[in-house]
Design an enzyme around this catalytic site. Sequence first.
Site, short mmCIF file in Angstrom:
data_model
loop_
_atom_site.label_atom_id
_atom_site.label_comp_id
_atom_site.label_asym_id
_atom_site.label_seq_id
_atom_site.Cartn_x
_atom_site.Cartn_y
_atom_site.Cartn_z
N ARG A 163 0.85 -1.18 0.00
CA ARG A 163 0.00 0.00 0.00
C ARG A 163 0.89 1.24 0.00
O ARG A 163 1.70 1.42 0.89
CB ARG A 163 -0.89 -0.03 1.24
N ASP B 36 -1.16 -3.23 13.02
CA ASP B 36 -0.68 -3.75 11.74
C ASP B 36 -0.54 -5.27 11.87
O ASP B 36 0.29 -5.77 12.63
CB ASP B 36 0.67 -3.12 11.39
N ASP C 232 2.95 -6.76 11.10
CA ASP C 232 3.93 -6.45 12.16
C ASP C 232 3.67 -7.28 13.40
O ASP C 232 4.60 -7.81 14.02
CB ASP C 232 3.88 -4.96 12.53
N1 URA Z 1 -3.64 -3.37 7.58
C1 URA Z 1 -3.36 -3.73 8.85
O1 URA Z 1 -2.49 -4.56 9.10
N2 URA Z 1 -4.07 -3.15 9.84
C2 URA Z 1 -5.04 -2.26 9.64
O2 URA Z 1 -5.65 -1.78 10.59
C3 URA Z 1 -5.31 -1.88 8.29
C4 URA Z 1 -4.60 -2.46 7.28
#
Ligand code: URA
Length: 210
Positions: free
Chosen positions: A105, A201, A204
């Site tokens: 992204r 995330d 992560d």
């Molecule tokens: N991707 C993620 O890992 N977390 C989010 O909140 C949105 C997109």
Amino acid sequence: MSGNLTIVDHPLVQHKLTLMRERATSTAVFRQLLREISQLLAYEVTRDLPLTRVRIDTPLMEMEAPRLAGKKLALVSILRAGNGLLDGVLELIPSARVGFVGLYRDEATLQPVQYYFKVPTELAERRVIVLDPMLATGNSSAAAVTLLKGAGATDIRFLCLLAAPEGVARMAEAHPDVPIITAALDTRLNDKGYILPGLGDAGDRMYGTK
Ligand code: URA
């Protein structure tokens, strides 16, 4: 089920999801929970797989019993977080073929940029289950589904852990034929495109990166 969205409200799914949302949950536990939830979600996404009846012999007698009709399956992971769902689903459906779509992204535009695309052959004959834990803006998800349709897929389901209303709306607009299965529909996105309240995330948290 509401429209194209199914929320799996099973108590085990909801309990595990709450543990995953907690900031204090470790990487190892997060990954394990995701694996467990993915298998529970897999039940829902495969609920309407066609069955056929076959004659078998039990130790006591002959019977006609249901068996999967052999609809070919393809699991397609949207890298990298999709891999967290993939492992568990693949354990449940070991004969499924596996594909990967690499999209990152662009943090400025929030638009998806493709860097990898490798999917099984005969996509047109397969039920394709797209895996991505977070349906946020829906831009990556819609782009991945567009790529899969371009490769021949017609029977597509989207499996995620958390969905934002914005992502559900984007998918409904771009791909109204694609059912979405999720553990929860959260409130909204923040200005960075993260789901609120969310879990942060997913990549992560799964891999211990920042
Ligand atoms: N991707 C993620 O890992 N977390 C989010 O909140 C949105 C997109």
